[in-house]
Every structure is written in C-alpha cells, then in structure tokens.
Design a protein around this motif. Structure first.
Motif, PDB file in Angstrom:
ATOM      1  N   GLU A  73      43.996  32.915  44.335  1.00 24.83           N
ATOM      2  CA  GLU A  73      42.897  33.874  44.188  1.00 24.83           C
ATOM      3  C   GLU A  73      43.397  35.275  43.845  1.00 24.83           C
ATOM      4  O   GLU A  73      42.783  35.976  43.041  1.00 24.83           O
ATOM      5  CB  GLU A  73      42.058  33.919  45.470  1.00 24.83           C
ATOM      6  N   GLU A  74      44.489  35.689  44.446  1.00 25.77           N
ATOM      7  CA  GLU A  74      45.009  37.039  44.199  1.00 25.77           C
ATOM      8  C   GLU A  74      45.469  37.214  42.755  1.00 25.77           C
ATOM      9  O   GLU A  74      45.261  38.263  42.143  1.00 25.77           O
ATOM     10  CB  GLU A  74      46.148  37.365  45.168  1.00 25.77           C
ATOM     11  N   GLN A  75      46.070  36.189  42.177  1.00 20.56           N
ATOM     12  CA  GLN A  75      46.497  36.254  40.778  1.00 20.56           C
ATOM     13  C   GLN A  75      45.280  36.365  39.852  1.00 20.56           C
ATOM     14  O   GLN A  75      45.298  37.123  38.885  1.00 20.56           O
ATOM     15  CB  GLN A  75      47.317  35.013  40.408  1.00 20.56           C
ATOM     16  N   ILE A  76      44.251  35.626  40.155  1.00 22.64           N
ATOM     17  CA  ILE A  76      43.037  35.680  39.337  1.00 22.64           C
ATOM     18  C   ILE A  76      42.394  37.059  39.452  1.00 22.64           C
ATOM     19  O   ILE A  76      42.021  37.671  38.443  1.00 22.64           O
ATOM     20  CB  ILE A  76      42.051  34.572  39.745  1.00 22.64           C
ATOM     21  N   ARG A  77      42.273  37.574  40.671  1.00 25.73           N
ATOM     22  CA  ARG A  77      41.672  38.903  40.865  1.00 25.73           C
ATOM     23  C   ARG A  77      42.482  39.984  40.137  1.00 25.73           C
ATOM     24  O   ARG A  77      41.915  40.869  39.500  1.00 25.73           O
ATOM     25  CB  ARG A  77      41.578  39.236  42.350  1.00 25.73           C
ATOM     26  N   SER A  78      43.798  39.892  40.220  1.00 28.87           N
ATOM     27  CA  SER A  78      44.665  40.865  39.542  1.00 28.87           C
ATOM     28  C   SER A  78      44.510  40.769  38.024  1.00 28.87           C
ATOM     29  O   SER A  78      44.421  41.784  37.327  1.00 28.87           O
ATOM     30  CB  SER A  78      46.118  40.622  39.941  1.00 28.87           C
ATOM     31  N   GLY A  79      44.454  39.536  37.509  1.00 25.07           N
ATOM     32  CA  GLY A  79      44.287  39.338  36.063  1.00 25.07           C
ATOM     33  C   GLY A  79      42.942  39.844  35.572  1.00 25.07           C
ATOM     34  O   GLY A  79      42.862  40.463  34.511  1.00 25.07           O
ATOM     35  N   VAL A  80      41.895  39.601  36.349  1.00 25.75           N
ATOM     36  CA  VAL A  80      40.559  40.084  35.979  1.00 25.75           C
ATOM     37  C   VAL A  80      40.544  41.602  35.956  1.00 25.75           C
ATOM     38  O   VAL A  80      40.016  42.220  35.034  1.00 25.75           O
ATOM     39  CB  VAL A  80      39.483  39.520  36.936  1.00 25.75           C
TER      40      VAL A  80
END
Length: 148
Positions: free
Chosen positions: A50-57
């Motif tokens: 989830e953290e990687q997705i949030r950072s990418g977004v």
C-alpha cells in the motif's frame, strides 16, 4: 499595430485552456487519497504494498499538476508572442495544442476537463491559421543582400 480579432481571441482561449488544465489537475491532486485507495483495491500484484502505491500516486499527481502549470505558462507566453505577430510562436502553439490533444486521446480519454482544454487549444490554434490573419504572421525571408 493591434492584433486581428481572431488572434486576440486565440490568446484568451489559450489562457483559458491553461487555467482549465491547472484546475483539473489541481482538483485531482486534492483527491489523492481516493485515487490511491482505488488503485490499492484494484492491486493484484503481491510485490506492491500500500505504501508504494500511495507514494507512486502522490508522485504521479504532483508531476501531472506541475506539467499542467508548465503548459499553462507556455500557452500564455507563446499566446502573447503570437499576439505580437511572432510566426514562430504560432508554430510552437500548434505543437503544444497537438501534444495536449494527444495526451487527452491517449491518456485521459474520459476526462471532461482534458477534453475541454484540448478543444480550447485546438480552436485557438485554428484561429491563428485563418486566412484573414495570415498577413499578421509574415514570413521571414533571407537578410538583405542575399547573405546569411
């Protein structure tokens, strides 16, 4: 010399297109959590947390917003130069409008604000090529004496 009416209208349409881009991507930036959550819900890849997705977004949305600001500034700057009769500014505006249209068609086909910005830019560009304003953008010939 005052610019012809279509050139003045084109300038304001470019400014409006830039403002629409900024507003659209600014609004999307405020919806960062919603976009991230939607992508997290759609995620089927085990090696993405989830953290990687949030950072990418976050990175993507900020990049798109900065890109919208850059396009708005370029539309205004070269729109102003076109108002002054610069033929090269008209060419650059044509390229910027084409890029905006391609981005809309390829990346954001369902985005109403992107469609509106693309439409405004294309209409503004068409106004710069009307037969009634061709004399306002003179061709640059070789320097006097035929030397370069």
């Amino acid at each position: 010399m005052r610019p012809p009416k279509p050139v003045s209208v084109a300038f304001w349409l470019y400014v409006l297109a830039g403002l629409v881009l900024i507003a659209a991507f600014g609004y999307t930036l405020t919806q960062q959590e919603t976009v991230a959550q939607a992508l997290i819900d759609l995620n089927t890849t085990e090696n993405l947390d989830e953290e990687q997705i949030r950072s990418g977004v976050s990175t993507l949305l900020w990049t798109l917003f900065v890109g919208a600001v850059v396009f708005a500034v370029l539309f205004a700057l070269f729109g102003w130069k076109a108002r002054e009769g610069a033929r090269s500014a008209r060419t650059i505006l044509t390229v910027l409008a084409a890029i905006t249209l391609l981005l809309q068609v390829l990346l954001f086909p369902t985005s109403v604000p992107m469609l509106a910005a693309s439409f405004l830019a294309v209409v503004a560009t068409a106004l710069l090529y009307l037969p009634s304003v061709t004399g306002y953008f003179p061709r640059q010939g070789p320097p006097a004496g035929g030397q370069r």
